[in-house]
Design an enzyme around this catalytic site. Sequence first.
Site, short mmCIF file in Angstrom:
data_model
loop_
_atom_site.label_atom_id
_atom_site.label_comp_id
_atom_site.label_asym_id
_atom_site.label_seq_id
_atom_site.Cartn_x
_atom_site.Cartn_y
_atom_site.Cartn_z
N LYS A 13 0.83 -1.21 0.00
CA LYS A 13 0.00 0.00 0.00
C LYS A 13 0.87 1.26 0.00
CE LYS A 13 -2.02 -1.17 3.90
NZ LYS A 13 -1.31 -2.45 4.18
N ARG A 87 -10.15 0.80 7.95
CA ARG A 87 -9.71 -0.56 8.23
C ARG A 87 -10.76 -1.38 8.96
NH1 ARG A 87 -3.79 0.20 8.27
NH2 ARG A 87 -2.80 -1.66 8.98
N ARG A 126 12.15 -5.39 5.06
CA ARG A 126 11.82 -3.98 4.74
C ARG A 126 12.60 -3.04 5.66
NH1 ARG A 126 5.80 -1.66 5.45
NH2 ARG A 126 6.08 -2.48 7.55
N ARG A 159 10.73 -1.25 11.26
CA ARG A 159 9.61 -0.95 12.12
C ARG A 159 9.53 -1.96 13.25
NH1 ARG A 159 4.53 0.22 8.33
NH2 ARG A 159 3.56 -1.16 9.86
N ARG A 170 -1.07 -8.86 13.20
CA ARG A 170 -1.64 -7.88 12.27
C ARG A 170 -2.53 -8.60 11.24
NH1 ARG A 170 3.95 -5.29 10.81
NH2 ARG A 170 2.94 -4.34 9.01
P1 AP5 Z 1 4.89 -1.61 1.80
O1 AP5 Z 1 4.55 -0.77 0.62
O2 AP5 Z 1 5.62 -0.96 2.92
O3 AP5 Z 1 3.56 -2.38 2.31
P2 AP5 Z 1 2.32 -1.85 3.15
O4 AP5 Z 1 1.10 -2.50 2.58
O5 AP5 Z 1 2.34 -0.36 3.23
O6 AP5 Z 1 2.66 -2.54 4.54
P3 AP5 Z 1 2.49 -1.99 6.02
O7 AP5 Z 1 3.35 -2.86 6.88
O8 AP5 Z 1 2.74 -0.51 6.08
O9 AP5 Z 1 0.98 -2.30 6.25
P4 AP5 Z 1 0.18 -2.26 7.55
O10 AP5 Z 1 -1.20 -2.11 7.04
O11 AP5 Z 1 0.45 -3.40 8.43
O12 AP5 Z 1 0.81 -0.99 8.33
P5 AP5 Z 1 0.29 0.49 8.66
O13 AP5 Z 1 1.46 1.38 8.75
O14 AP5 Z 1 -0.83 0.88 7.79
O15 AP5 Z 1 5.71 -2.87 1.25
C1 AP5 Z 1 6.23 -3.85 2.14
C2 AP5 Z 1 7.57 -4.39 1.62
O16 AP5 Z 1 7.33 -5.16 0.43
C3 AP5 Z 1 8.57 -3.28 1.21
O17 AP5 Z 1 9.87 -3.71 1.52
C4 AP5 Z 1 8.38 -3.15 -0.31
O18 AP5 Z 1 9.56 -2.72 -0.95
C5 AP5 Z 1 7.99 -4.59 -0.71
N1 AP5 Z 1 7.01 -4.67 -1.81
C6 AP5 Z 1 5.98 -3.82 -2.08
N2 AP5 Z 1 5.28 -4.25 -3.15
C7 AP5 Z 1 5.87 -5.42 -3.56
C8 AP5 Z 1 5.62 -6.36 -4.61
N3 AP5 Z 1 4.60 -6.22 -5.49
N4 AP5 Z 1 6.42 -7.45 -4.72
C9 AP5 Z 1 7.45 -7.62 -3.86
N5 AP5 Z 1 7.76 -6.75 -2.86
C10 AP5 Z 1 6.98 -5.68 -2.70
O19 AP5 Z 1 -0.30 0.26 10.12
C11 AP5 Z 1 0.55 -0.08 11.20
C12 AP5 Z 1 -0.24 -0.18 12.48
O20 AP5 Z 1 -0.86 1.09 12.78
C13 AP5 Z 1 -1.41 -1.17 12.46
O21 AP5 Z 1 -0.99 -2.49 12.78
C14 AP5 Z 1 -2.32 -0.57 13.54
O22 AP5 Z 1 -1.85 -0.87 14.83
C15 AP5 Z 1 -2.17 0.93 13.31
N6 AP5 Z 1 -3.14 1.48 12.33
C16 AP5 Z 1 -2.85 2.09 11.15
N7 AP5 Z 1 -3.97 2.46 10.52
C17 AP5 Z 1 -5.01 2.08 11.32
C18 AP5 Z 1 -6.41 2.19 11.21
N8 AP5 Z 1 -7.00 2.76 10.13
N9 AP5 Z 1 -7.17 1.68 12.22
C19 AP5 Z 1 -6.62 1.10 13.30
N10 AP5 Z 1 -5.27 0.97 13.47
C20 AP5 Z 1 -4.47 1.45 12.48
MG MG Z 2 2.47 1.04 4.80
#
Ligand code: AP5
Ligand code: MG
Length: 223
Positions: A13, A87, A126, A159, A170
Amino acid sequence: MIIVLLGAPGAGKGTQAKRLVEKRGFGHVSTGDLLRDAVSRGTELGRRADEYMKGGRLVPDEIVLGLVEELFEAGTSADIILDGFPRTVPQAEGLDALLSKHETAVDCVVFIDITVDEAIRRLSSRVSCSDCGAVYNLMWKPPATDGVCDVCGGELTRRSDDEPEAIERRFTEYHAATKPLTDYYRSRGILRAVDTSLTSEEIQSEIDGILDGGCGCGTRETG
Ligand code: AP5
Ligand code: MG
């Protein structure tokens, strides 16, 4: 245009959102980034959120909705990419109510899914820049110099929720609370799934095709 990027942890994402910001000038709203920023600044909200985030649990809806509401009240660009929000169904309903106040609505939801094994593979390699947020993967997209961001020279860090145990948690949260949103948006005809076996560049082209085709999501409802 308001686009939601919906997907599993590690689905890409953030990677896709950053590219849409660079290429199309979208505003980027990542609730994960907003919450991590609050945690690192040590605000009251950050202290509350940290309890949930470090174990891989979702932060309560009222905290997240409050954060997003504040952002919209302060003014946002007309074209926005929402990354990791909504979410849960209550968050999606809260978003609809908020957008309706601003006489707009979600145009399209791009859904990217991956398995927990693939997420562990991606997230355990990552690293991201603590200054500009650029994302790398040590296995297949490493920085030119170890530990240093190619873009701004900032320090690359991992992270704290990218440990296997937190990733699994997660995923549990994702399957229980977030994946049901696919039905919420599919029933409105605005869900577009992308093929997740593709490379990041191929997924970019798919998303470009969806957006260039006006989302192909039919007439949106507003108000
Ligand atoms: P990356 O682009 O970083 O993936 P991502 O989907 O952004 O992964 P996140 O870990 O950020 O998702 P998340 O939803 O768990 O975390 P968030 O910060 O939103 O890519 C990942 C890796 O893969 C990278 O190394 C990249 O280079 C590689 N890659 C990308 N595309 C690829 C492909 N096609 N093929 C191969 N490799 C690839 O949330 C974190 C925490 O915050 C949550 O757990 C929760 O506690 C809280 N939180 C955030 N938002 C909310 C909400 N709305 N409600 C409640 N809690 C929330
Ligand atoms: Mg992300």
